[in-house]
Motif scaffolding. Structure first.
Motif, PDB file in Angstrom:
ATOM      1  N   VAL A 126      34.339  47.929  42.242  1.00  0.00           N
ATOM      2  CA  VAL A 126      35.447  48.060  41.220  1.00  0.00           C
ATOM      3  C   VAL A 126      35.997  46.530  41.528  1.00  0.00           C
ATOM      4  O   VAL A 126      36.343  45.892  42.697  1.00  0.00           O
ATOM      5  N   ALA A 127      36.289  45.520  40.516  1.00  0.00           N
ATOM      6  CA  ALA A 127      36.814  44.582  40.701  1.00  0.00           C
ATOM      7  C   ALA A 127      38.054  44.641  39.786  1.00  0.00           C
ATOM      8  O   ALA A 127      38.438  45.280  39.094  1.00  0.00           O
ATOM      9  N   VAL A 128      39.228  43.625  40.085  1.00  0.00           N
ATOM     10  CA  VAL A 128      40.293  43.780  39.549  1.00  0.00           C
ATOM     11  C   VAL A 128      40.562  42.240  38.487  1.00  0.00           C
ATOM     12  O   VAL A 128      40.243  41.144  39.228  1.00  0.00           O
ATOM     13  N   GLY A 129      40.817  42.555  37.294  1.00  0.00           N
ATOM     14  CA  GLY A 129      40.875  41.327  36.491  1.00  0.00           C
ATOM     15  C   GLY A 129      42.305  40.990  36.426  1.00  0.00           C
ATOM     16  O   GLY A 129      43.368  41.707  36.156  1.00  0.00           O
ATOM     17  N   ILE A 130      42.648  39.769  36.783  1.00  0.00           N
ATOM     18  CA  ILE A 130      43.998  39.220  36.664  1.00  0.00           C
ATOM     19  C   ILE A 130      44.064  38.094  35.508  1.00  0.00           C
ATOM     20  O   ILE A 130      43.413  36.948  35.950  1.00  0.00           O
ATOM     21  N   ASP A 131      44.740  38.284  34.641  1.00  0.00           N
ATOM     22  CA  ASP A 131      44.740  37.322  33.419  1.00  0.00           C
ATOM     23  C   ASP A 131      46.278  36.757  33.569  1.00  0.00           C
ATOM     24  O   ASP A 131      47.240  37.677  33.395  1.00  0.00           O
ATOM     25  N   ALA A 132      46.256  35.323  33.383  1.00  0.00           N
ATOM     26  CA  ALA A 132      47.634  34.691  33.423  1.00  0.00           C
ATOM     27  C   ALA A 132      47.861  33.941  32.478  1.00  0.00           C
ATOM     28  O   ALA A 132      46.862  32.968  32.013  1.00  0.00           O
ATOM     29  N   ARG A 133      48.839  33.768  32.066  1.00  0.00           N
ATOM     30  CA  ARG A 133      49.894  32.673  31.129  1.00  0.00           C
ATOM     31  C   ARG A 133      50.858  31.986  31.873  1.00  0.00           C
ATOM     32  O   ARG A 133      51.950  32.789  32.047  1.00  0.00           O
ATOM     33  N   GLY A 134      50.861  30.909  32.109  1.00  0.00           N
ATOM     34  CA  GLY A 134      51.757  30.201  32.697  1.00  0.00           C
ATOM     35  C   GLY A 134      52.202  30.821  34.213  1.00  0.00           C
ATOM     36  O   GLY A 134      53.366  30.836  34.700  1.00  0.00           O
ATOM     37  N   GLY A 135      51.174  31.256  34.970  1.00  0.00           N
ATOM     38  CA  GLY A 135      51.245  31.845  36.317  1.00  0.00           C
ATOM     39  C   GLY A 135      51.770  33.280  36.354  1.00  0.00           C
ATOM     40  O   GLY A 135      51.864  33.803  37.401  1.00  0.00           O
ATOM     41  N   LYS A 136      52.085  33.909  35.318  1.00  0.00           N
ATOM     42  CA  LYS A 136      52.501  35.248  35.199  1.00  0.00           C
ATOM     43  C   LYS A 136      51.228  36.200  34.451  1.00  0.00           C
ATOM     44  O   LYS A 136      50.640  35.729  33.447  1.00  0.00           O
ATOM     45  N   VAL A 137      51.154  37.270  35.028  1.00  0.00           N
ATOM     46  CA  VAL A 137      50.365  38.057  34.475  1.00  0.00           C
ATOM     47  C   VAL A 137      50.363  38.739  32.880  1.00  0.00           C
ATOM     48  O   VAL A 137      51.734  39.011  32.701  1.00  0.00           O
ATOM     49  N   ALA A 138      49.447  38.906  32.283  1.00  0.00           N
ATOM     50  CA  ALA A 138      49.466  39.581  30.880  1.00  0.00           C
ATOM     51  C   ALA A 138      48.539  40.849  30.799  1.00  0.00           C
ATOM     52  O   ALA A 138      47.464  40.679  31.710  1.00  0.00           O
ATOM     53  N   VAL A 139      48.927  41.692  30.142  1.00  0.00           N
ATOM     54  CA  VAL A 139      47.976  43.138  30.078  1.00  0.00           C
ATOM     55  C   VAL A 139      48.039  43.447  28.545  1.00  0.00           C
ATOM     56  O   VAL A 139      48.325  42.429  27.723  1.00  0.00           O
ATOM     57  N   GLU A 140      47.292  44.650  28.504  1.00  0.00           N
ATOM     58  CA  GLU A 140      46.952  45.036  27.159  1.00  0.00           C
ATOM     59  C   GLU A 140      46.246  43.963  26.269  1.00  0.00           C
ATOM     60  O   GLU A 140      46.666  43.550  25.286  1.00  0.00           O
ATOM     61  N   GLY A 141      44.987  43.499  26.832  1.00  0.00           N
ATOM     62  CA  GLY A 141      44.397  42.640  26.055  1.00  0.00           C
ATOM     63  C   GLY A 141      44.869  41.144  25.887  1.00  0.00           C
ATOM     64  O   GLY A 141      44.862  40.457  24.924  1.00  0.00           O
ATOM     65  N   TRP A 142      46.076  40.884  26.797  1.00  0.00           N
ATOM     66  CA  TRP A 142      46.668  39.623  26.855  1.00  0.00           C
ATOM     67  C   TRP A 142      47.764  39.734  26.012  1.00  0.00           C
ATOM     68  O   TRP A 142      48.655  38.867  25.682  1.00  0.00           O
ATOM     69  N   ALA A 143      48.150  40.885  25.027  1.00  0.00           N
ATOM     70  CA  ALA A 143      48.986  40.910  24.361  1.00  0.00           C
ATOM     71  C   ALA A 143      50.511  40.957  24.891  1.00  0.00           C
ATOM     72  O   ALA A 143      51.543  40.864  24.325  1.00  0.00           O
ATOM     73  N   GLU A 144      50.401  41.594  26.104  1.00  0.00           N
ATOM     74  CA  GLU A 144      51.953  41.863  26.633  1.00  0.00           C
ATOM     75  C   GLU A 144      51.965  41.195  28.050  1.00  0.00           C
ATOM     76  O   GLU A 144      51.411  41.254  28.835  1.00  0.00           O
ATOM     77  N   ALA A 145      53.247  40.334  27.980  1.00  0.00           N
ATOM     78  CA  ALA A 145      53.516  39.467  28.951  1.00  0.00           C
ATOM     79  C   ALA A 145      54.231  40.333  30.091  1.00  0.00           C
ATOM     80  O   ALA A 145      55.105  41.255  29.888  1.00  0.00           O
ATOM     81  N   THR A 146      54.135  39.960  31.418  1.00  0.00           N
ATOM     82  CA  THR A 146      54.858  40.573  32.563  1.00  0.00           C
ATOM     83  C   THR A 146      55.598  39.294  33.252  1.00  0.00           C
ATOM     84  O   THR A 146      55.437  38.410  32.939  1.00  0.00           O
ATOM     85  N   GLU A 147      56.615  39.888  34.359  1.00  0.00           N
ATOM     86  CA  GLU A 147      57.122  38.737  34.922  1.00  0.00           C
ATOM     87  C   GLU A 147      56.312  38.951  36.145  1.00  0.00           C
ATOM     88  O   GLU A 147      57.049  38.231  37.462  1.00  0.00           O
ATOM     89  N   LEU A 148      55.352  39.478  36.451  1.00  0.00           N
ATOM     90  CA  LEU A 148      54.431  39.589  37.914  1.00  0.00           C
ATOM     91  C   LEU A 148      53.833  38.336  38.173  1.00  0.00           C
ATOM     92  O   LEU A 148      53.090  38.072  37.222  1.00  0.00           O
ATOM     93  N   GLU A 149      53.936  37.906  39.532  1.00  0.00           N
ATOM     94  CA  GLU A 149      53.170  36.653  39.735  1.00  0.00           C
ATOM     95  C   GLU A 149      51.654  36.761  40.118  1.00  0.00           C
ATOM     96  O   GLU A 149      51.312  38.332  40.764  1.00  0.00           O
ATOM     97  N   VAL A 150      50.835  36.100  39.628  1.00  0.00           N
ATOM     98  CA  VAL A 150      49.264  36.329  40.038  1.00  0.00           C
ATOM     99  C   VAL A 150      49.033  36.832  41.505  1.00  0.00           C
ATOM    100  O   VAL A 150      48.508  37.669  41.781  1.00  0.00           O
ATOM    101  N   LEU A 151      49.652  36.007  42.471  1.00  0.00           N
ATOM    102  CA  LEU A 151      49.362  36.160  43.981  1.00  0.00           C
ATOM    103  C   LEU A 151      49.924  37.509  44.520  1.00  0.00           C
ATOM    104  O   LEU A 151      49.405  38.289  45.023  1.00  0.00           O
ATOM    105  N   ASP A 152      51.027  37.877  43.799  1.00  0.00           N
ATOM    106  CA  ASP A 152      51.638  39.352  44.186  1.00  0.00           C
ATOM    107  C   ASP A 152      50.466  40.408  43.770  1.00  0.00           C
ATOM    108  O   ASP A 152      50.649  41.345  44.564  1.00  0.00           O
TER     109      ASP A 152
END
Length: 243
Positions: A126-152
């Motif tokens: 099992v791998a974890v995919g972390i997709d980031a825009r401007g250092g913040k994680v994006a989900v749902e095929g990158w369509a939804e931004a979060t305030e979660l930091e990549v390292l966290d």
């Protein structure tokens, strides 16, 4: 370092997106099995496959295409698959069908306990995919931004047995602007989990920069392989220290 040639699936075809935009898809091959065979013939040991439709819908939408890839590859290479996989049973089903490693992305943010359970059930697969825009994680095929930091997010799974973190810089994905070596290296240095770079790998020099940085386990490349900017066999040789 391992080079992972990418097959992104949209409506059954091999495509590449520009910065994750499904409306900006370029079709490179309508036969995913043939594309996988070509990668294996060039020396690929792994194939990176993403079900783009599934990443948006939350379920496998390109199962037939993935099966064709698995049939084409056989025992000559391993396949890692992401996109729309959101449960332990879904992970199990793909592993039973011959996928070597399953990538969990959106569920890692929205239901981290599922990732932990999958890691416990299938160690090293099992791998974890972390997709980031401007250092913040994006989900749902990158369509939804979060305030979660990549390292966290990465640290959340540090002791759970995750096989790898696949770190994608969305702003560089498919844009042929070069890989974000600094951010990838920073993440790799901060965690013990192996990190695979994705997004913006445009040239052999990008691959050499990742290798020279040290500590980065692998790199994913798509568009640059399809349009001939990178020769796969040559790139594999470079990462093995032969070029």
């Amino acid at each position: 370092m391992i080079l992972y040639p990418a097959i992104d699936l949209k409506d059954g075809a091999c495509v590449r997106l520009l910065r994750g935009d499904m409306d900006a898809a370029t079709v490179f091959n309508t036969d995913p099995g043939a594309q996988a065979r070509a990668f294996v013939d060039a020396g690929a040991e792994w194939i990176h496959v993403v079900d783009l439709n599934g990443a948006f819908s939350g379920k496998s939408e390109n199962a037939d295409a993935v099966s064709a890839i698995l049939d084409a590859v056989g025992n000559k290479a391993q396949v890692q698959l992401g996109g729309g996989i959101r449960s332990v049973s879904h992970v199990s089903s793909w592993l039973e069908r011959g996928v070597s490693r399953v990538i969990l992305g959106t569920v890692a943010v929205k239901d981290p306990d599922t990732v932990k359970a999958a890691c416990a059930a299938f160690p090293g697969q099992v791998a974890v995919g972390i997709d980031a825009r401007g250092g913040k994680v994006a989900v749902e095929g990158w369509a939804e931004a979060t305030e979660l930091e990549v390292l966290d997010l990465a640290r959340m799974f540090e002791d759970e047995g995750v096989a790898a973190i696949i770190y994608t810089d969305i702003d560089r994905d498919g844009a042929l602007q070069g890989v974000n070596v600094a951010a990838t290296k920073s993440l790799s240095d901060a965690i013990a989990t192996p990190v695979i770079a994705s997004g913006g790998v445009t040239s052999l020099d990008d691959l050499r920069a990742l290798k020279t940085a040290g500590g980065i386990a692998g790199a994913i490349s798509g568009r640059a392989l399809y349009d001939g900017r990178i020769d796969l066999a040559e790139a594999i040789a470079v990462l093995k220290g032969k070029g």
